[in-house]
Write an enzyme that holds these catalytic residues in place. Structure first.
Site, PDB file in Angstrom:
ATOM      1  CB  ALA A  63      -0.972  -0.038   1.181  1.00 53.20           C
TER       2      ALA A  63
ATOM      3  CD  GLN B 122       1.666 -10.917  -2.724  1.00 58.92           C
ATOM      4  OE1 GLN B 122       1.231 -11.976  -2.246  1.00 58.92           O
ATOM      5  NE2 GLN B 122       0.916 -10.128  -3.461  1.00 58.92           N
TER       6      GLN B 122
ATOM      7  CG  ASP C  46      -3.493  -3.322   1.153  1.00 56.09           C
ATOM      8  OD1 ASP C  46      -3.197  -4.328   1.819  1.00 56.09           O
ATOM      9  OD2 ASP C  46      -2.845  -2.944   0.151  1.00 56.09           O
TER      10      ASP C  46
ATOM     11  CG  ASN D 177      -3.040  -6.611   5.169  1.00 55.11           C
ATOM     12  OD1 ASN D 177      -2.440  -5.785   4.489  1.00 55.11           O
ATOM     13  ND2 ASN D 177      -2.433  -7.651   5.705  1.00 55.11           N
ATOM     14  CE  LYS D 178      -2.666  -9.364  -1.095  1.00 54.60           C
ATOM     15  NZ  LYS D 178      -1.313  -9.167  -1.526  1.00 54.60           N
TER      16      LYS D 178
END
Lengths: 372, 372
Positions: A50, A223, A264, A274-275
């Site tokens: 982000a 990631q 994010d 978030n992810k």
């Protein structure tokens, strides 16, 4: 800016950045002077995280401004010069729009673009740029471009300082010898400094707190496996890679004292996007009585959005789940649900680690106070 | 045996089986008469799934028996013939040991091997095979081999019938129009019939209950994406593939009415080992008030083990997490924790779907009663 990992750098001739999709196998630096390559890089997650998306967009807008100036020579006539500035500003607003359309969830993108747009709008709206109102030599595209470039650098530098402050505030949350789970990547590869959640881990490690990091691999784009493990190794932080589905059993086994991730977008009430997989981690942490923290700069808070239900959630290409490294890993034609993010409700979050310290519930109040 | 998916078949000349590591890209049938190929296939997960591993091992033992007979011609002398039988039995016991050493967690493997060993041991221990005690013509290696082959077929056929019964009992648990999450693969590719949890989904679909299946991809080996999605499509069951970290957010969104998986081993108190990630799913289901069921034949229950803490958990090669399709997806040299299974405590399980019906808590009592 981080002194050990070259993630992104604006040079006199263009932008250089590390293509994160090639990690950990290859460290490929991409150089471009074309902002459309930067748009593509954000969409394709060559640059992600982000805070870093916001920094990248600011640099991308700067590239577009530079290129416009190079392609449009300045006329001698004053009225023509101001028309040129009006054309420039209109073009730059379109460029900002195109960056805003790349990814919908991370609010840092919109925040950084607002800073750039604000600078374009500050003197006056384009239609007010008349010879009578203004000294024209201060309002050339070149002057705006220099200001945009300085603003992009400031956005980058500000984020680096926020990362450092987040690390300092958060490290004390991690007990000595703690196992700590994190999800996705929130380090130098996601920010303008040493990271958000990752900065907390790094600072705790530097303080000799003896932590051990468990990194979720973070499907679908890995990631955690590709990027966080790469950063953990660069800093020699004791760490173990696990699949996302392993975190809960580690908690049950008593091997985890805390969980911490980046964010994010944070709604006004503290609900946090978030992810994908972050919410599952927070649920598991709650089940086992383990604190779950969010580390994020206050630029991640979106006060216009009251709760997480209003955060737009990006859906990614199903091929990110059905294909890997060019190989099909699910049958042709299957239906896929591929949200890039999920929302963790505020009540599962033990605290927010921000550049202004740790925020405790009720987040509606503490976030608002920190922002004011 | 399943009439639509050829998973494993003993023929007069050897064993034919579908190499599940090649799915979904290719449907490759492997044929072999060498039981060492079968050992390798179990270790490499070419055949996997708790019930199917047991069936495969039984067929593998049969192949070894056949090959031994072919390689050792029968002598005319009676004493020499019995010595030959003793050699055969000693060899077959070693073969059973080698199959028992392939994978540690699924109890069905040991249960199937026990049936085969029991048959070898039934007449008398090898050292008691004397001319005085026995009519020697009943105790040739060829006679044992025929009995082993019949037993392997019986293990296979019994499992197919148990699958059908599990499907019948379980389908009524799924509300009409329900979204149902499952993890890993528990279908024809994991059993001797149409599956355990998968049989429940299939039977509910056949009854027109209008269910929609969400299949966890199931990292690291993606049995959900590769195998369960392949089976769901073959049966035209409405379904969606998700990453493992997406299940919790779907539950929060109200799109899931039940979760159901198979099992690799069930302790006497109901604690259940199943594919890594199952426990996380059960925790998420509990957090959202959604029932989590285990579907398994009673052969999966291991009464010798009082609780899940005593179930041995296989750890797999870290390369199953760090590499995919020959490509490195995590940095070289990272530390990895790669358990193949986790244990879901009995208190998170809403019911066991068995071939003898649905078992409710307290499982220590209901499992024991079902087994007696």
């Amino acid at each position: 800016m981080n002194d050990s990992i070259a993630v992104i750098e604006l040079t006199p001739t263009g932008l250089r950045f590390l293509d994160q999709t090639r990690l950990p196998g290859e460290e490929v630096m991409v150089a471009t002077a074309d902002h459309r390559d930067v748009l593509e890089a954000i969409r394709a997650l060559r640059l992600r995280g982000a805070p870093l998306i916001g920094i990248t967009a600011a640099y991308g807008v700067t590239l577009a401004a530079r290129a416009w100036c190079a392609a449009h020579s300045a006329p001698a006539d004053t009225a023509a010069a101001l028309t040129r500035t009006q054309d420039f500003l209109a073009y730059l607003h379109d460029v900002c729009e195109s960056f805003a359309a790349t990814r919908p969830t991370a609010v840092n993108l919109f925040w950084a673009l607002d800073r750039m747009r604000c600078l374009l709008a500050r003197p006056l709206a384009p239609e007010a740029l008349t010879p009578e109102a203004l000294a024209p030599e201060s309002f050339t595209p070149e002057a705006f471009t220099a200001a945009l470039e300085a603003e992009a650098h400031a956005i980058h530098d500000d984020d680096a300082q926020r990362c450092a402050a987040i690390g300092r505030h958060g490290a004390a949350l991690l007990p000595r010898g703690a196992g700590v789970i994190t999800h996705c990547n929130s380090g130098a590869l996601a920010t303008g400094g040493e990271g958000t959640a990752f900065a907390v881990l790094l600072e705790a490690h530097r303080q000799g707190r003896g932590i051990h990091v468990f990194a979720d691999e973070t499907r679908p784009l890995l990631q955690g496996a590709r990027l966080t493990m790469w950063e953990l190794r660069r800093h020699d932080i004791p760490s173990t890679l696990i699949t996302d589905g392993t975190a809960a059993m580690l908690m049950r086994a008593g091997r985890v004292a805390a969980a911490i991730t980046g964010a994010d977008r944070i709604a006004a009430n503290g609900d946090t996007a978030n992810k994908i997989g972050t919410y599952a981690l927070a649920v598991a942490a709650r089940h086992h009585g383990i604190p779950f923290y969010i580390a994020a700069p206050l630029s991640t808070v979106d006060n216009r959005i009251p709760t997480g239900a209003d955060i737009p959630i990006e859906e990614r290409d199903p091929a990110e789940i059905t294909m890997l490294a060019g190989r099909r890993i699910a049958p042709e034609g299957v239906h896929v649900y591929a949200p890039a993010f999920d929302v963790t409700p505020a009540e599962l979050i033990a605290g927010f680690v921000t550049e202004r310290g740790i925020l405790a519930p009720p987040y509606g109040e503490t976030l608002a106070a920190a922002l004011s």
